[in-house]
Design an enzyme around this catalytic site. Structure first.
Site, PDB file in Angstrom:
ATOM      1  N   GLU A   1     -39.499  34.034  43.284  1.00  0.00           N
ATOM      2  CA  GLU A   1     -39.037  33.005  44.226  1.00  0.00           C
ATOM      3  C   GLU A   1     -39.570  31.631  43.878  1.00  0.00           C
ATOM      4  O   GLU A   1     -38.966  30.616  44.218  1.00  0.00           O
ATOM      5  CB  GLU A   1     -39.478  33.359  45.656  1.00  0.00           C
ATOM      6  CG  GLU A   1     -38.500  34.256  46.369  1.00  0.00           C
ATOM      7  CD  GLU A   1     -38.766  34.393  47.862  1.00  0.00           C
ATOM      8  OE1 GLU A   1     -37.988  35.088  48.502  1.00  0.00           O
ATOM      9  OE2 GLU A   1     -39.758  33.837  48.376  1.00  0.00           O
TER      10      GLU A   1
ATOM     11  N   LYS B   1     -27.704  35.485  53.260  1.00  0.00           N
ATOM     12  CA  LYS B   1     -27.802  35.509  54.726  1.00  0.00           C
ATOM     13  C   LYS B   1     -26.518  34.975  55.348  1.00  0.00           C
ATOM     14  O   LYS B   1     -25.998  35.546  56.300  1.00  0.00           O
ATOM     15  CB  LYS B   1     -28.986  34.655  55.196  1.00  0.00           C
ATOM     16  CG  LYS B   1     -30.338  35.254  54.864  1.00  0.00           C
ATOM     17  CD  LYS B   1     -31.439  34.417  55.477  1.00  0.00           C
ATOM     18  CE  LYS B   1     -32.798  34.846  54.960  1.00  0.00           C
ATOM     19  NZ  LYS B   1     -33.857  33.919  55.320  1.00  0.00           N
TER      20      LYS B   1
ATOM     21  N   HIS C   1     -42.547  57.035  29.716  1.00  0.00           N
ATOM     22  CA  HIS C   1     -41.628  58.145  29.485  1.00  0.00           C
ATOM     23  C   HIS C   1     -40.242  57.844  30.043  1.00  0.00           C
ATOM     24  O   HIS C   1     -39.393  58.730  30.106  1.00  0.00           O
ATOM     25  CB  HIS C   1     -42.212  59.424  30.091  1.00  0.00           C
ATOM     26  CG  HIS C   1     -43.514  59.801  29.452  1.00  0.00           C
ATOM     27  ND1 HIS C   1     -43.633  60.772  28.483  1.00  0.00           N
ATOM     28  CD2 HIS C   1     -44.757  59.271  29.608  1.00  0.00           C
ATOM     29  CE1 HIS C   1     -44.902  60.844  28.086  1.00  0.00           C
ATOM     30  NE2 HIS C   1     -45.599  59.939  28.751  1.00  0.00           N
TER      31      HIS C   1
HETATM   32  O1  PA5 Z   1     -41.614  33.644  50.622  1.00  0.00           O
HETATM   33  C1  PA5 Z   1     -40.849  33.467  51.545  1.00  0.00           C
HETATM   34  O2  PA5 Z   1     -40.850  32.434  52.202  1.00  0.00           O
HETATM   35  C2  PA5 Z   1     -39.873  34.549  51.985  1.00  0.00           C
HETATM   36  O3  PA5 Z   1     -39.883  35.645  51.164  1.00  0.00           O
HETATM   37  C3  PA5 Z   1     -40.217  35.017  53.394  1.00  0.00           C
HETATM   38  O4  PA5 Z   1     -41.519  35.490  53.418  1.00  0.00           O
HETATM   39  C4  PA5 Z   1     -39.260  36.088  53.888  1.00  0.00           C
HETATM   40  O5  PA5 Z   1     -37.938  35.672  53.769  1.00  0.00           O
HETATM   41  C5  PA5 Z   1     -39.538  36.434  55.342  1.00  0.00           C
HETATM   42  O6  PA5 Z   1     -39.427  35.291  56.136  1.00  0.00           O
HETATM   43  P1  PA5 Z   1     -39.977  35.239  57.609  1.00  0.00           P
HETATM   44  O7  PA5 Z   1     -41.442  35.456  57.595  1.00  0.00           O
HETATM   45  O8  PA5 Z   1     -39.607  33.875  58.092  1.00  0.00           O
HETATM   46  O9  PA5 Z   1     -39.289  36.331  58.392  1.00  0.00           O
END
Ligand code: PA5
Length: 444
Positions: free
Chosen positions: A286, A421, A307
């Protein structure tokens, strides 16, 4: 402390180019340390190890004590992405492999939900809850993420039906934004105890906030040890020089990327580290995968995956390098015995520790993969315990910041996560998405 060794890359890179990448990484280090780079409103994680307030730890301990008084033996931790993977990683790394079967601990078992939308998973979670004394930690920084919201609606209903609304307010704790989001509103209304995810800490950097601290502590694990290890790493990595492990890691992985190695495989030789790789994949995927750039983070669990994936890594498309997590010493001992008949022909190993065999497998694999064209970075810790896990968390976070700035991207945003989303909401006919629903239906 975490050490990084890049000797296994020497035959793949030119020394002068490596030096130039170290200089780029040092410039990126300066940007990170100046706290003036892109995404600099999300740098709260940098100082968390030294600034974790005692009241926060005491508050989490108070929650655990209140659950102990109620006899809670199952904590359902609900969250996804950064609101899930850090705690899951720590609990997997620090648990006895067979804790469930041995029923070794008096602390509650922590299970996770809200990280998928599988109906079977939730139904089976409810089967487990039926048999146990249940509490719940619901975690969402935004307070609006669909997967945890769906899981929480179901678990909340179960807890209220079984224990009543008043006791539900003791059994449910929310971790979310200080002011905004549906989870914040709901928690205030229902009177839940809440902990705050700081505004300036993004999900994937949040393991040392209540997001990680409460579930890890609820499972009876050494949170203070994790924080101490992270603090040691924070101090060590603040030193600006060419041998800073974060600089070395960032420089080498960016250099390898520039040479066409677009896949990094995080390799472990201990099943307890499987979820460290999952946490690391989110952190680097990310943070770096944007603007058409980025190293694709992958992982293998050896020796099992030798393996299955070993053939590809040895001889398939030459697109990857490996970062091997090396744990110097096992905390348990098993020595291979001698056998008079030696029918299995293993007497040559008699008297040797299993960990010695594991290390020789690791070494042999690394050498073979170098011969096969796969550069090797080594990231090592002395043992796998809470302290060193904390050091690894901080090392990978800090190195991620340095590496992403070296690559030229903002490490702290994730604009691409929104695309699925929007489509999901449109397909689920969420009010306000009517036009998108119609447009998607046209495509089907
Ligand atoms: O790193 C990030 O920001 C995302 O992976 C969030 O942690 C994830 O989408 C979950 O978001 P939230 O804590 O708002 O539910």
């Amino acid at each position: 402390m975490v050490k990084v060794d890049v000797k296994g890359c020497a035959s793949f890179v030119d020394a002068a180019r490596y030096e130039s990448y170290v200089n780029k990484a040092l410039e990126a280090f300066d940007v990170l340390e100046s706290e003036k780079g892109a995404g600099n409103d999300f740098l709260g994680w940098k100082h968390l190890p030294g600034e974790t307030p005692e009241e926060l730890l005491a508050g989490c301990e108070a929650v655990c004590d209140s659950w102990k008084k109620l006899g809670v033996d199952l904590v359902v931790a609900i969250g996804i992405g950064g609101s899930y993977l850090g705690a899951k990683c720590a609990i997997e790394a620090l648990s006895h492999n067979f804790a469930k079967q041995l029923k070794k601990k008096d602390a509650p078992e922590v299970v996770f939900a809200g990280n998928n939308l599988s109906e079977e998973y939730l139904a089976e979670l409810m089967d487990l809850a039926e048999e146990r004394n249940v509490a719940c930690i619901v975690i969402s920084k935004s307070g609006t993420t669909t997967e945890p919201a769906v899981a929480f609606r179901i678990v909340k209903q179960f807890i209220e039906d079984r224990y009543g609304k008043a006791e539900a307010a003791v059994r449910i704790v929310a971790i979310t934004d200080a002011k905004k989001g549906a989870l914040k509103t709901l928690s205030t209304q229902e009177g839940y105890r809440t902990f705050v995810v700081p505004d300036n800490v993004g999900g994937r950097f949040s393991v040392l906030t209540p997001v990680g601290i409460l579930p890890i502590m609820a499972g009876g694990f050494d949170v203070r040890g994790i924080i101490a290890g992270a603090l040691e790493a924070e101090k060590a990595l603040a030193v600006r020089n060419a041998s800073n492990p974060a600089v070395v890691y960032a420089a080498m992985r960016n250099l390898l990327y520039s040479n066409g190695k677009a896949v990094e495989i995080l390799v472990n030789y201990n099943p307890k580290l499987q979820y460290l790789a999952e946490w690391w994949k989110q952190l680097y995927g990310e943070s770096e995968g944007k603007d058409g750039k980025g190293i694709f983070p992958a992982s293998v669990n050896n020796t099992a995956d030798l393996h299955s994936m070993g053939q590809f890594i040895q001889e398939g498309a030459r697109v990857m390098f490996e970062t091997v997590l090396h744990v110097e010493k096992s905390q348990r001992e098993v020595v291979i015995g001698s056998d008079e008949q030696n029918l299995d022909q293993l007497n040559f190993l008699a008297g040797k520790h299993v960990e010695h065999c594991n290390h020789m497998a690791e070494l042999g694999t690394r050498l073979a993969h170098i011969d096969g064209g796969v550069p090797q970075i080594e990231v090592s810790v002395p043992v796998l315990d809470a302290f060193n896990l904390g050091s690894l968390f901080y090392f990978f976070e800090f190195a991620c910041g340095v590496s992403a700035y070296t690559l030229g991207v903002n490490p702290f945003n994730q604009p691409g996560v929104e695309a699925y989303k929007k489509n999901m909401f449109a397909l689920l006919e969420k009010p306000g998405y009517e036009a998108a629903t119609a447009a998607l239906r046209e495509r089907l």
